[in-house]
Scaffold this motif. Structure first.
Motif, short mmCIF file in Angstrom:
data_model
loop_
_atom_site.label_atom_id
_atom_site.label_comp_id
_atom_site.label_asym_id
_atom_site.label_seq_id
_atom_site.Cartn_x
_atom_site.Cartn_y
_atom_site.Cartn_z
N GLY A 18 -8.02 -7.49 18.49
CA GLY A 18 -6.81 -7.59 17.70
C GLY A 18 -6.98 -6.96 16.34
O GLY A 18 -8.07 -6.55 15.95
N LEU A 19 -5.89 -6.85 15.63
CA LEU A 19 -5.92 -6.30 14.27
C LEU A 19 -5.62 -7.41 13.29
O LEU A 19 -4.77 -8.26 13.53
CB LEU A 19 -4.87 -5.20 14.13
CG LEU A 19 -5.01 -4.00 15.06
CD1 LEU A 19 -3.83 -3.05 14.88
CD2 LEU A 19 -6.30 -3.27 14.80
N ASN A 20 -6.31 -7.38 12.16
CA ASN A 20 -6.06 -8.42 11.17
C ASN A 20 -4.71 -8.17 10.48
O ASN A 20 -4.08 -7.12 10.64
CB ASN A 20 -7.21 -8.56 10.17
CG ASN A 20 -7.37 -7.36 9.26
OD1 ASN A 20 -6.44 -6.58 9.07
ND2 ASN A 20 -8.55 -7.21 8.68
N ALA A 21 -4.26 -9.15 9.73
CA ALA A 21 -2.93 -9.09 9.12
C ALA A 21 -2.78 -7.92 8.16
O ALA A 21 -1.72 -7.30 8.08
CB ALA A 21 -2.64 -10.40 8.40
N GLU A 22 -3.84 -7.59 7.42
CA GLU A 22 -3.76 -6.48 6.46
C GLU A 22 -3.53 -5.15 7.18
O GLU A 22 -2.68 -4.35 6.77
CB GLU A 22 -5.04 -6.41 5.63
CG GLU A 22 -5.01 -5.31 4.60
CD GLU A 22 -6.32 -5.19 3.82
OE1 GLU A 22 -6.43 -4.23 3.06
OE2 GLU A 22 -7.19 -6.06 3.97
N ILE A 23 -4.25 -4.93 8.26
CA ILE A 23 -4.09 -3.68 9.01
C ILE A 23 -2.71 -3.61 9.65
O ILE A 23 -2.04 -2.58 9.62
CB ILE A 23 -5.21 -3.54 10.06
CG1 ILE A 23 -6.56 -3.36 9.36
CG2 ILE A 23 -4.94 -2.37 11.00
CD1 ILE A 23 -7.75 -3.39 10.28
N GLN A 24 -2.26 -4.72 10.22
CA GLN A 24 -0.92 -4.76 10.81
C GLN A 24 0.15 -4.45 9.76
O GLN A 24 1.10 -3.72 10.01
CB GLN A 24 -0.65 -6.12 11.44
CG GLN A 24 -1.43 -6.37 12.70
CD GLN A 24 -1.14 -7.74 13.28
OE1 GLN A 24 -0.27 -8.48 12.81
NE2 GLN A 24 -1.88 -8.10 14.32
N SER A 25 -0.03 -5.00 8.57
CA SER A 25 0.92 -4.76 7.49
C SER A 25 0.95 -3.29 7.08
O SER A 25 2.02 -2.71 6.90
CB SER A 25 0.56 -5.64 6.29
OG SER A 25 1.44 -5.39 5.23
N ARG A 26 -0.23 -2.69 6.96
CA ARG A 26 -0.29 -1.26 6.61
C ARG A 26 0.39 -0.40 7.66
O ARG A 26 1.15 0.52 7.34
CB ARG A 26 -1.74 -0.81 6.47
CG ARG A 26 -2.40 -1.29 5.20
CD ARG A 26 -3.79 -0.75 5.12
NE ARG A 26 -4.51 -1.31 3.98
CZ ARG A 26 -5.77 -1.05 3.72
NH1 ARG A 26 -6.46 -0.25 4.49
NH2 ARG A 26 -6.34 -1.58 2.67
N ILE A 27 0.12 -0.68 8.94
CA ILE A 27 0.75 0.07 10.03
C ILE A 27 2.27 -0.09 9.96
O ILE A 27 3.02 0.87 10.09
CB ILE A 27 0.20 -0.37 11.39
CG1 ILE A 27 -1.26 0.06 11.53
CG2 ILE A 27 1.03 0.21 12.53
CD1 ILE A 27 -1.97 -0.51 12.75
N GLY A 28 2.72 -1.33 9.74
CA GLY A 28 4.16 -1.58 9.64
C GLY A 28 4.82 -0.81 8.51
O GLY A 28 5.88 -0.22 8.70
N HIS A 29 4.19 -0.78 7.36
CA HIS A 29 4.75 -0.04 6.21
C HIS A 29 4.81 1.45 6.51
O HIS A 29 5.80 2.12 6.18
CB HIS A 29 3.92 -0.30 4.95
CG HIS A 29 4.12 -1.65 4.36
ND1 HIS A 29 5.30 -2.06 3.80
CD2 HIS A 29 3.28 -2.71 4.25
CE1 HIS A 29 5.19 -3.30 3.37
NE2 HIS A 29 3.96 -3.73 3.64
N GLN A 30 3.77 1.98 7.12
CA GLN A 30 3.75 3.41 7.43
C GLN A 30 4.80 3.77 8.47
O GLN A 30 5.48 4.79 8.35
CB GLN A 30 2.36 3.84 7.89
CG GLN A 30 1.34 3.83 6.76
CD GLN A 30 -0.06 4.16 7.23
OE1 GLN A 30 -0.36 4.17 8.41
NE2 GLN A 30 -0.95 4.41 6.28
N LEU A 31 4.96 2.93 9.49
CA LEU A 31 5.99 3.20 10.50
C LEU A 31 7.38 3.13 9.90
O LEU A 31 8.23 3.98 10.18
CB LEU A 31 5.86 2.19 11.65
CG LEU A 31 4.71 2.42 12.60
CD1 LEU A 31 4.59 1.25 13.58
CD2 LEU A 31 4.88 3.73 13.36
#
Length: 72
Positions: A18-31
């Motif tokens: 899985g991905l931690n919350a920080e990485i998920q947040s970064r991916i979400g912002h970039q998308l």
């Protein structure tokens, strides 16, 4: 193999793929940034014309089908 697991735990990535919350947040912002840019570009005129033609009343299409009933 143990080295890879210890490196993953040190980097903040959870162990079960899985991905931690920080990485998920970064991916979400970039998308969001990418897709917001696409939305701002709008629909090209040729696509808008095609959509208008497809949304036109079906009476014109029905009239053509009545003329061509397959007996040619």
């Amino acid at each position: 193999m143990k080295d890879l697991k210890s490196q993953a735990s040190k980097s903040g990535v959870p162990g079960k793929g899985g991905l931690n919350a920080e990485i998920q947040s970064r991916i979400g912002h970039q998308l969001r940034a990418m897709y917001d840019d696409v939305v701002r570009q709008g629909v090209p005129d040729r696509f808008a014309d095609l959509i208008r033609k497809l949304d036109a009343p079906q009476a014109a299409v029905g009239g053509e089908q009545a003329k061509n009933d397959g007996r040619e």
